[in-house]
Design a protein around this motif. Sequence first.
Motif, PDB file in Angstrom:
ATOM      1  N   ALA A  27      -4.045 -14.386 -63.975  1.00 31.07           N
ATOM      2  CA  ALA A  27      -4.013 -14.556 -65.429  1.00 31.07           C
ATOM      3  C   ALA A  27      -2.634 -14.226 -65.981  1.00 31.07           C
ATOM      4  O   ALA A  27      -2.129 -14.908 -66.886  1.00 31.07           O
ATOM      5  N   ALA A  28      -1.997 -13.200 -65.439  1.00 31.78           N
ATOM      6  CA  ALA A  28      -0.652 -12.822 -65.884  1.00 31.78           C
ATOM      7  C   ALA A  28       0.371 -13.907 -65.565  1.00 31.78           C
ATOM      8  O   ALA A  28       1.412 -13.998 -66.229  1.00 31.78           O
ATOM      9  N   GLU A  29       0.065 -14.733 -64.554  1.00 33.90           N
ATOM     10  CA  GLU A  29       0.973 -15.819 -64.179  1.00 33.90           C
ATOM     11  C   GLU A  29       0.582 -17.152 -64.799  1.00 33.90           C
ATOM     12  O   GLU A  29       1.050 -18.200 -64.374  1.00 33.90           O
ATOM     13  N   GLY A  30      -0.298 -17.114 -65.814  1.00 34.91           N
ATOM     14  CA  GLY A  30      -0.564 -18.297 -66.617  1.00 34.91           C
ATOM     15  C   GLY A  30      -1.828 -19.059 -66.320  1.00 34.91           C
ATOM     16  O   GLY A  30      -2.141 -20.038 -66.999  1.00 34.91           O
ATOM     17  N   ALA A  31      -2.592 -18.652 -65.298  1.00 35.72           N
ATOM     18  CA  ALA A  31      -3.826 -19.366 -64.962  1.00 35.72           C
ATOM     19  C   ALA A  31      -4.939 -19.040 -65.946  1.00 35.72           C
ATOM     20  O   ALA A  31      -4.981 -17.944 -66.520  1.00 35.72           O
ATOM     21  N   LEU A  32      -5.834 -19.996 -66.122  1.00 34.57           N
ATOM     22  CA  LEU A  32      -7.121 -19.702 -66.737  1.00 34.57           C
ATOM     23  C   LEU A  32      -8.047 -19.351 -65.579  1.00 34.57           C
ATOM     24  O   LEU A  32      -8.269 -20.172 -64.693  1.00 34.57           O
ATOM     25  N   VAL A  33      -8.577 -18.140 -65.587  1.00 35.18           N
ATOM     26  CA  VAL A  33      -9.351 -17.666 -64.445  1.00 35.18           C
ATOM     27  C   VAL A  33     -10.844 -17.644 -64.766  1.00 35.18           C
ATOM     28  O   VAL A  33     -11.268 -17.036 -65.751  1.00 35.18           O
ATOM     29  N   ALA A  34     -11.609 -18.336 -63.929  1.00 39.93           N
ATOM     30  CA  ALA A  34     -13.066 -18.237 -63.984  1.00 39.93           C
ATOM     31  C   ALA A  34     -13.477 -17.149 -63.003  1.00 39.93           C
ATOM     32  O   ALA A  34     -13.332 -17.310 -61.788  1.00 39.93           O
ATOM     33  N   LEU A  35     -13.934 -16.046 -63.533  1.00 38.61           N
ATOM     34  CA  LEU A  35     -14.282 -14.870 -62.724  1.00 38.61           C
ATOM     35  C   LEU A  35     -15.768 -14.923 -62.414  1.00 38.61           C
ATOM     36  O   LEU A  35     -16.603 -14.848 -63.311  1.00 38.61           O
ATOM     37  N   LEU A  36     -16.100 -15.045 -61.140  1.00 38.01           N
ATOM     38  CA  LEU A  36     -17.491 -15.066 -60.705  1.00 38.01           C
ATOM     39  C   LEU A  36     -17.835 -13.721 -60.077  1.00 38.01           C
ATOM     40  O   LEU A  36     -17.140 -13.255 -59.175  1.00 38.01           O
ATOM     41  N   ASP A  37     -18.919 -13.109 -60.566  1.00 37.11           N
ATOM     42  CA  ASP A  37     -19.309 -11.811 -60.034  1.00 37.11           C
ATOM     43  C   ASP A  37     -20.781 -11.578 -60.310  1.00 37.11           C
ATOM     44  O   ASP A  37     -21.324 -12.051 -61.319  1.00 37.11           O
ATOM     45  N   PHE A  38     -21.410 -10.814 -59.415  1.00 35.21           N
ATOM     46  CA  PHE A  38     -22.807 -10.441 -59.592  1.00 35.21           C
ATOM     47  C   PHE A  38     -22.952  -9.300 -60.596  1.00 35.21           C
ATOM     48  O   PHE A  38     -23.976  -9.153 -61.251  1.00 35.21           O
TER      49      PHE A  38
END
Length: 258
Positions: A27-38
Amino acid sequence: MGKLDNKLAVVTGGGSGIGRAITEKFAAEGALVALLDFNEEQGTETVDAIKAEGGKAQFYKCDVSDSAGIASTFDSIKSEHGNVDVLVNNAGIAAVGNLETCTEEELDRIYNVNVKGVFNCLKSGIPQMLENGGGSIINLASIASSIGIPDRFAYSMSKGAAYTMTLSVATDYVDQGIRCNSISPARVHTPFVDGFIAKNYPGQEEEVFKKLSATQPIGRMGQPEEIANMALFLASDDAAFITATDFPVDGGFIKIKK
């Protein structure tokens, strides 16, 4: 400009430990992050922290071992944000024991998350990358993928599979713009490790922590950020000529014998 500007990255198990470090780095490097977690609490906390720093992230609660659930989650990601550019298969669980002490139930539990979970995400992520004309996949393997670790039968089996899935995917999709690499950490100091020690060695936490740290030739456990740095490199165009390769981030564990 960030190294992942305008990229959509999926990180499984992204709410804590190595996964959180990767999510925050991307995210700090510009990505849109889809965070998958239980774990909804950890996932939401991580996304909130990223947004507070001006980053872009969205939490999706799911179980990587649930093939239908993963397929639905990837469909949602696509409809909301577009096709996936980067996939990090980080979610995993551990187990202690050799062949004799490993039960069928334990083997299935490890397999469902560490092997089937990777398969499910590859199965849903690769078609989106093909539509994009390529992408980068990073699987979290382990030093246990390439050398024997005492009392880690089921875990080693699963991480060996993560490594060989990496080679297979890299081979099958090299002509279609998809790169697939793996990272093999040695022991990394995360809340997962602390919990693992507390569960399996109650009353011996400090002693076991020192013992495990001392097994690293460099003299300490790794930090999650050090694994995240390698993941960023492999996800970015800096690694455009790299595929089908495993990268030990292990303080010399595999090569240096003391």
